[in-house]
Scaffold this motif. Structure first.
Motif, PDB file in Angstrom:
ATOM      1  N   SER A  63      -2.655   2.492 -16.078  1.00  0.00           N
ATOM      2  CA  SER A  63      -2.153   1.426 -16.958  1.00  0.00           C
ATOM      3  C   SER A  63      -3.021   0.172 -16.959  1.00  0.00           C
ATOM      4  O   SER A  63      -3.071  -0.533 -17.959  1.00  0.00           O
ATOM      5  N   CYS A  64      -3.699  -0.118 -15.849  1.00  0.00           N
ATOM      6  CA  CYS A  64      -4.490  -1.345 -15.794  1.00  0.00           C
ATOM      7  C   CYS A  64      -5.959  -1.111 -16.112  1.00  0.00           C
ATOM      8  O   CYS A  64      -6.791  -1.990 -15.888  1.00  0.00           O
ATOM      9  N   SER A  95      -3.602   0.224  -5.877  1.00  0.00           N
ATOM     10  CA  SER A  95      -3.156  -1.047  -6.440  1.00  0.00           C
ATOM     11  C   SER A  95      -1.677  -0.951  -6.780  1.00  0.00           C
ATOM     12  O   SER A  95      -1.240   0.013  -7.416  1.00  0.00           O
ATOM     13  N   ASP A  96      -0.889  -1.936  -6.360  1.00  0.00           N
ATOM     14  CA  ASP A  96       0.545  -1.909  -6.653  1.00  0.00           C
ATOM     15  C   ASP A  96       0.871  -2.487  -8.028  1.00  0.00           C
ATOM     16  O   ASP A  96       2.042  -2.630  -8.383  1.00  0.00           O
ATOM     17  N   SER A  97      -0.163  -2.810  -8.801  1.00  0.00           N
ATOM     18  CA  SER A  97       0.064  -3.376 -10.139  1.00  0.00           C
ATOM     19  C   SER A  97      -0.215  -2.367 -11.251  1.00  0.00           C
ATOM     20  O   SER A  97      -0.135  -2.703 -12.432  1.00  0.00           O
ATOM     21  N   CYS A  98      -0.554  -1.126 -10.888  1.00  0.00           N
ATOM     22  CA  CYS A  98      -0.924  -0.115 -11.888  1.00  0.00           C
ATOM     23  C   CYS A  98      -0.013   1.107 -11.810  1.00  0.00           C
ATOM     24  O   CYS A  98       0.464   1.474 -10.736  1.00  0.00           O
ATOM     25  N   LYS A 108       3.496   5.054  -8.877  1.00  0.00           N
ATOM     26  CA  LYS A 108       3.153   3.672  -8.557  1.00  0.00           C
ATOM     27  C   LYS A 108       2.930   3.578  -7.055  1.00  0.00           C
ATOM     28  O   LYS A 108       3.663   4.187  -6.275  1.00  0.00           O
ATOM     29  N   TYR A 109       1.916   2.802  -6.668  1.00  0.00           N
ATOM     30  CA  TYR A 109       1.621   2.646  -5.251  1.00  0.00           C
ATOM     31  C   TYR A 109       2.394   1.462  -4.680  1.00  0.00           C
ATOM     32  O   TYR A 109       2.449   0.387  -5.276  1.00  0.00           O
ATOM     33  N   GLU A 111       2.709  -0.772  -1.058  1.00  0.00           N
ATOM     34  CA  GLU A 111       2.088  -1.033   0.234  1.00  0.00           C
ATOM     35  C   GLU A 111       3.063  -0.773   1.376  1.00  0.00           C
ATOM     36  O   GLU A 111       2.705  -0.212   2.408  1.00  0.00           O
ATOM     37  N   ASP A 130      11.381  -0.551 -19.818  1.00  0.00           N
ATOM     38  CA  ASP A 130      11.702  -1.800 -19.134  1.00  0.00           C
ATOM     39  C   ASP A 130      13.091  -1.768 -18.494  1.00  0.00           C
ATOM     40  O   ASP A 130      13.939  -2.621 -18.766  1.00  0.00           O
ATOM     41  N   SER A 171      14.554   0.481  -7.096  1.00  0.00           N
ATOM     42  CA  SER A 171      14.077  -0.907  -7.137  1.00  0.00           C
ATOM     43  C   SER A 171      15.240  -1.803  -7.535  1.00  0.00           C
ATOM     44  O   SER A 171      15.888  -1.598  -8.557  1.00  0.00           O
TER      45      SER A 171
END
Length: 224
Positions: A63-64, A95-98, A108-109, A111, A130, A171
């Motif tokens: 995605s990023c 990356s936790d943003s992708c 999704k990753y 940490e 969303d 989440s």
């Protein structure tokens, strides 16, 4: 035998074309990290089983990244997303943003996703746009050491990689937490909607041990 040869040829050919057209763009992105030059053949080993749940390389998107990405596979045991470029093995930079999509599955990753502060890739299970709450699955492969019995009555077993039981996470507004294993734990997470949730669980006969039921439940929670 012919079909296996044809599949391998098409994979190598398509991967070669991808490499020729996209090597520079990926290297320039500084998002993919070189780790070895072993090629796609895994080293021979006496260990049974596999570090992968799915050993195939799947079409991917990240995605990023705006660049095209190569076929990728998820090494569950090592917690690495792998791909081949110019006969060399690479890992995707964590990356936790992708969001990394492999075929129909998206990951999704995180940490720190567990109480043990472990990092790893979690599969996204609910596909709503969303959503307020997201249901994740943590796939697991564990290593079982070689067993050598102390007597002649026991049976020797080779070392192996074994698919372990998956765990589920949700989440919440205050972060990620393990998905409740029973109704009472779930109701504590949603104190303002206990009546509605109890009614839904009863009407739909929701089982906390069935993945499809958990997806149905998380979709309902997103309507509250």
């Amino acid at each position: 035998m012919y079909n296996k040869f044809l599949f391998l040829f098409l994979f190598i050919f398509s991967n070669s074309l991808w490499s020729q057209n996209n090597t520079f763009a990926i290297q320039k992105s500084n998002f993919l990290t070189f780790i070895s030059a072993n090629g796609i053949e895994e080293p021979k080993s006496d260990i049974e089983g596999s570090q992968y749940i799915n050993k195939d390389f799947s079409p991917s998107t990240i995605s990023c990244l705006s660049e095209k990405t190569p076929p990728i596979r998820y090494n569950v045991f090592k917690e690495e997303m792998e791909f081949i470029l110019d006969d060399k093995l690479y890992y995707v930079k964590k990356s936790d943003s992708c969001i990394i999509s492999l075929g129909n599955n998206s990951y999704k990753y995180f940490e720190n996703y567990s109480k043990e502060k472990k990092g790893g890739y979690l599969m996204i299970l609910n596909k709503l746009n969303d959503p307020k709450y997201i249901l994740y699955k943590k796939e697991k492969v564990k290593f079982v050491p070689e067993y050598i019995p102390n007597s002649t009555y026991g049976k020797e077993k080779p070392a192996s990689y074994v698919i372990d039981k998956s765990k589920y996470y949700i989440s919440m507004p205050d972060g990620l937490t393990e998905f409740p294993k029973k109704k009472s734990e779930l109701l504590k997470l949603f104190p303002n909607n206990q009546v509605s949730i109890e009614s839904f669980l009863t009407d739909k006969k929701i089982s906390f041990s069935q993945e499809s039921n958990l997806i149905e439940l998380i979709d309902f929670l997103n309507t509250l």
